[in-house]
Design a protein around this motif. Structure first.
Motif, mmCIF file in Angstrom:
data_model
loop_
_atom_site.group_PDB
_atom_site.id
_atom_site.type_symbol
_atom_site.label_atom_id
_atom_site.label_comp_id
_atom_site.label_asym_id
_atom_site.label_seq_id
_atom_site.Cartn_x
_atom_site.Cartn_y
_atom_site.Cartn_z
ATOM 1 N N SER A 4 0.831 -1.211 0.000
ATOM 2 C CA SER A 4 0.000 0.000 0.000
ATOM 3 C C SER A 4 0.863 1.258 0.000
ATOM 4 C CB SER A 4 -0.948 -0.001 1.197
ATOM 5 O OG SER A 4 -0.227 0.012 2.424
ATOM 6 N N GLU A 5 1.939 1.251 0.777
ATOM 7 C CA GLU A 5 2.830 2.410 0.772
ATOM 8 C C GLU A 5 3.530 2.544 -0.576
ATOM 9 O OE1 GLU A 5 5.299 3.297 4.123
ATOM 10 O OE2 GLU A 5 4.022 2.144 5.501
ATOM 11 N N GLU A 6 3.873 1.424 -1.175
ATOM 12 C CA GLU A 6 4.458 1.451 -2.508
ATOM 13 C C GLU A 6 3.503 2.117 -3.498
ATOM 14 O OE1 GLU A 6 6.638 -1.990 -4.666
ATOM 15 O OE2 GLU A 6 4.538 -2.188 -5.238
ATOM 16 N N ALA A 7 2.230 1.755 -3.441
ATOM 17 C CA ALA A 7 1.232 2.334 -4.346
ATOM 18 C C ALA A 7 1.126 3.844 -4.142
ATOM 19 C CB ALA A 7 -0.128 1.677 -4.114
ATOM 20 N N ASP A 8 1.175 4.295 -2.881
ATOM 21 C CA ASP A 8 1.090 5.731 -2.588
ATOM 22 C C ASP A 8 2.274 6.479 -3.188
ATOM 23 O OD1 ASP A 8 -1.245 5.334 -1.205
ATOM 24 O OD2 ASP A 8 -0.315 5.314 0.780
ATOM 25 N N TYR A 9 3.474 5.924 -3.035
ATOM 26 C CA TYR A 9 4.659 6.610 -3.556
ATOM 27 C C TYR A 9 4.692 6.609 -5.080
ATOM 28 C CZ TYR A 9 6.837 7.340 0.986
ATOM 29 O OH TYR A 9 7.123 7.781 2.254
ATOM 30 N N LEU A 10 4.229 5.526 -5.696
ATOM 31 C CA LEU A 10 4.180 5.502 -7.154
ATOM 32 C C LEU A 10 3.185 6.549 -7.675
ATOM 33 C CD1 LEU A 10 4.382 1.671 -7.936
ATOM 34 C CD2 LEU A 10 6.159 3.400 -8.271
ATOM 35 N N SER A 11 2.097 6.749 -6.930
ATOM 36 C CA SER A 11 1.142 7.805 -7.296
ATOM 37 C C SER A 11 1.793 9.174 -7.163
ATOM 38 C CB SER A 11 -0.105 7.728 -6.409
ATOM 39 O OG SER A 11 -0.830 6.552 -6.654
ATOM 40 N N LEU A 12 2.591 9.348 -6.109
ATOM 41 C CA LEU A 12 3.302 10.613 -5.919
ATOM 42 C C LEU A 12 4.271 10.871 -7.068
ATOM 43 C CD1 LEU A 12 4.126 13.071 -4.164
ATOM 44 C CD2 LEU A 12 5.780 11.569 -3.021
ATOM 45 N N PHE A 13 5.008 9.851 -7.470
ATOM 46 C CA PHE A 13 5.935 10.012 -8.596
ATOM 47 C C PHE A 13 5.179 10.415 -9.869
ATOM 48 C CE2 PHE A 13 8.954 6.661 -6.594
ATOM 49 C CZ PHE A 13 9.580 7.652 -5.853
ATOM 50 N N ALA A 14 4.014 9.802 -10.066
ATOM 51 C CA ALA A 14 3.225 10.133 -11.250
ATOM 52 C C ALA A 14 2.735 11.577 -11.189
ATOM 53 C CB ALA A 14 2.041 9.175 -11.377
ATOM 54 N N GLU A 15 2.295 12.020 -10.012
ATOM 55 C CA GLU A 15 1.829 13.403 -9.846
ATOM 56 C C GLU A 15 2.957 14.395 -10.122
ATOM 57 O OE1 GLU A 15 0.347 13.653 -5.908
ATOM 58 O OE2 GLU A 15 -1.335 12.271 -6.270
ATOM 59 N N GLN A 16 4.158 14.050 -9.686
ATOM 60 C CA GLN A 16 5.304 14.937 -9.871
ATOM 61 C C GLN A 16 5.905 14.819 -11.272
ATOM 62 O OE1 GLN A 16 6.401 17.217 -7.570
ATOM 63 N NE2 GLN A 16 4.572 16.607 -6.422
ATOM 64 N N ARG A 17 5.420 13.867 -12.046
ATOM 65 C CA ARG A 17 5.930 13.638 -13.402
ATOM 66 C C ARG A 17 7.453 13.534 -13.419
ATOM 67 N NH1 ARG A 17 2.522 11.195 -16.113
ATOM 68 N NH2 ARG A 17 3.807 11.633 -17.954
ATOM 69 N N VAL A 18 7.974 12.652 -12.574
ATOM 70 C CA VAL A 18 9.419 12.467 -12.492
ATOM 71 C C VAL A 18 9.959 11.952 -13.821
ATOM 72 C CG1 VAL A 18 9.394 12.069 -10.006
ATOM 73 C CG2 VAL A 18 9.146 10.124 -11.572
ATOM 74 N N ARG A 19 11.254 12.119 -14.023
ATOM 75 C CA ARG A 19 11.898 11.680 -15.266
ATOM 76 C C ARG A 19 11.750 10.166 -15.445
ATOM 77 N NH1 ARG A 19 16.426 13.554 -18.358
ATOM 78 N NH2 ARG A 19 15.776 15.622 -17.623
ATOM 79 N N GLY A 20 11.867 9.440 -14.364
ATOM 80 C CA GLY A 20 11.753 7.988 -14.378
ATOM 81 C C GLY A 20 11.885 7.472 -12.962
ATOM 82 N N VAL A 21 11.720 6.176 -12.780
ATOM 83 C CA VAL A 21 11.722 5.589 -11.434
ATOM 84 C C VAL A 21 12.595 4.341 -11.399
ATOM 85 C CG1 VAL A 21 10.297 4.480 -9.662
ATOM 86 C CG2 VAL A 21 9.409 6.470 -10.886
ATOM 87 N N LEU A 22 13.383 4.224 -10.336
ATOM 88 C CA LEU A 22 14.098 2.996 -10.012
ATOM 89 C C LEU A 22 13.297 2.333 -8.892
ATOM 90 C CD1 LEU A 22 17.748 4.401 -9.867
ATOM 91 C CD2 LEU A 22 16.489 3.547 -11.847
ATOM 92 N N LEU A 23 12.911 1.087 -9.071
ATOM 93 C CA LEU A 23 11.929 0.468 -8.177
ATOM 94 C C LEU A 23 12.340 -0.936 -7.760
ATOM 95 C CD1 LEU A 23 9.042 0.168 -6.932
ATOM 96 C CD2 LEU A 23 8.269 -0.513 -9.225
ATOM 97 N N THR A 24 12.349 -1.163 -6.437
ATOM 98 C CA THR A 24 12.430 -2.516 -5.899
ATOM 99 C C THR A 24 11.035 -2.863 -5.400
ATOM 100 O OG1 THR A 24 14.722 -2.178 -5.183
ATOM 101 C CG2 THR A 24 13.537 -4.037 -4.232
ATOM 102 N N PRO A 25 10.289 -3.707 -6.102
ATOM 103 C CA PRO A 25 8.869 -3.908 -5.800
ATOM 104 C C PRO A 25 8.625 -4.568 -4.448
ATOM 105 C CG PRO A 25 9.415 -4.698 -8.001
ATOM 106 C CD PRO A 25 10.711 -4.453 -7.297
ATOM 107 N N ALA A 26 7.569 -4.080 -3.778
ATOM 108 C CA ALA A 26 7.108 -4.701 -2.541
ATOM 109 C C ALA A 26 5.864 -5.549 -2.792
ATOM 110 C CB ALA A 26 6.795 -3.631 -1.493
ATOM 111 N N ASP A 27 5.127 -5.212 -3.854
ATOM 112 C CA ASP A 27 3.880 -5.904 -4.164
ATOM 113 C C ASP A 27 4.166 -7.100 -5.069
ATOM 114 O OD1 ASP A 27 1.289 -6.647 -4.682
ATOM 115 O OD2 ASP A 27 0.915 -5.038 -6.136
ATOM 116 N N ALA A 28 4.013 -8.296 -4.516
ATOM 117 C CA ALA A 28 4.330 -9.509 -5.275
ATOM 118 C C ALA A 28 3.343 -9.762 -6.402
ATOM 119 C CB ALA A 28 4.350 -10.716 -4.337
ATOM 120 N N THR A 29 2.149 -9.165 -6.343
ATOM 121 C CA THR A 29 1.138 -9.413 -7.370
ATOM 122 C C THR A 29 1.434 -8.661 -8.667
ATOM 123 O OG1 THR A 29 -0.318 -7.558 -6.765
ATOM 124 C CG2 THR A 29 -0.570 -9.612 -5.533
ATOM 125 N N GLY A 30 2.229 -7.595 -8.585
ATOM 126 C CA GLY A 30 2.522 -6.803 -9.769
ATOM 127 C C GLY A 30 1.460 -5.773 -10.114
#
Length: 341
Positions: free
Chosen positions: A105-131
């Motif tokens: 859930s925290e991963e989902a919140d931060y990914l939403s934040l990155f999308a809102e900020q329109r970051v250049r790109g993201v480096l991600l170590t996934p926490a959600d095993a479902t994808g």
């Protein structure tokens, strides 16, 4: 509430056009020395600070790279961030580092934040095993690179370490030292890294002609020292206690080591311990810890380079070819596993 100073305020104070102020900020060589000095004086006097978000909106490109890791309390991820930050800085970018705390859930919140900020790109170590979080984030068309995870079933780039090989290195070392009853303190079963290291451990046992019953798994909810201490307490309560322990990371191993020390169990004479990651604290432990080394800084560096390559190629209208980089682990033997059985 104090109103922020804008570029129009600077232009008015300096007696020049907004375009001239913009040139002083972005292309100072294009402005006469006297005019440039007058504008700079107005900037200093008024305390004007350029709006980076507005500049990014006009340019359509952010100067921020997102980095979302499982646990910033783990020195392994600090080293990953160090490699990524150094590469981003060399490219004139900043890094927004966030910690999912192994929570989907925290991963989902931060990914939403990155999308809102329109970051250049993201480096991600996934926490959600479902994808599911990755699938949702993909809709924003923001490039990302998976770190410490193979991009299985996806087309994105990834940088990882062969954790199956790493688990085999750890248990092969213990079997060669004479151990036939080994515990695996494994961490959350939903993490691919935890499962792959277990697979490698079982492979090493099979190579030695030993069945899976020779590996006793002790799962934990988290990958930290406290969880390691708890696993150590459970280990001490076993009637047929294993003679060796392989831990899914060094923080768990350090927790197990603390539990053994408190109970008067000698390491490695009574119990051998092997960790994973080879963080700085592993060598500095009361009993220096044998560990499987991951090249964390290199992982962060490579992941950032791949992300920059993708964003630059896309900006230039080129098609980016995604690739997977799998690095090899290395066993670092120290005193915690040296007593033969």
């Amino acid at each position: 509430m104090t109103q922020s100073v804008g570029i129009k305020d600077v232009a008015r104070a300096a007696g020049v056009s907004v375009g001239t102020v913009s040139n002083v900020i972005n292309r100072p060589d294009a402005v006469a020395t006297e005019t440039r000095a007058r504008v700079q004086s107005a900037i200093d006097r008024l305390g004007y600070v350029r709006s980076e978000s507005a500049r990014q909106l006009r340019a359509g490109r952010s100067r921020i790279m997102g980095l979302l890791v499982l646990d910033m309390g783990n020195p392994f991820f600090v080293d990953v961030a160090r490699g990524a930050e150094r590469t981003a800085r060399d490219a004139g970018l900043g890094v927004m580092v966030c910690n999912s705390a192994q929570s989907a859930s925290e991963e989902a919140d931060y990914l939403s934040l990155f999308a809102e900020q329109r970051v250049r790109g993201v480096l991600l170590t996934p926490a959600d095993a479902t994808g599911r979080n990755i699938e949702t984030f993909r809709r924003h068309h923001i490039p990302f690179v998976l770190v410490d995870r193979v991009a299985e079933g996806t087309t994105e780039c990834s940088v990882s370490v062969d954790d199956v090989a790493g688990g085999a290195l750890a248990v092969r070392h213990l079997v060669d030292a004479g151990h036939r009853s080994i515990a695996y303190v494994s961490g959350p079963p939903g993490l691919n890294q935890v499962r792959d290291r277990r697979t490698g451990a079982l492979n090493a046992l099979e190579e030695a002609g030993l069945g899976p019953e020779h590996l006793r798994e002790l799962p934990t909810e988290r990958l930290d020292v406290a969880a390691g201490r708890d696993a150590g307490a459970r280990l001490l309560g076993l009637a047929d206690r294993p003679t060796a322990v392989f831990c899914a990371n060094d923080l768990l191993a350090l927790g197990v080591l603390q539990a053994m020390y408190a109970a008067g169990i000698k390491v490695p004479d009574d119990l051998a311990i092997v960790g994973y990651d080879d963080i700085e604290f592993a060598a500095a432990a009361a009993v220096p810890l044998t560990s499987v080394r991951q090249p964390a800084v290199t992982m962060g560096t490579l992941a950032a380079e791949m992300l920059l390559e993708e964003t630059e190629e896309e900006a230039g209208g080129k098609k980016h070819e995604h690739r997977r980089v799998v690095l090899q682990p290395e066993l670092v033997v120290r005193r915690s596993s040296l007593a033969a059985r």
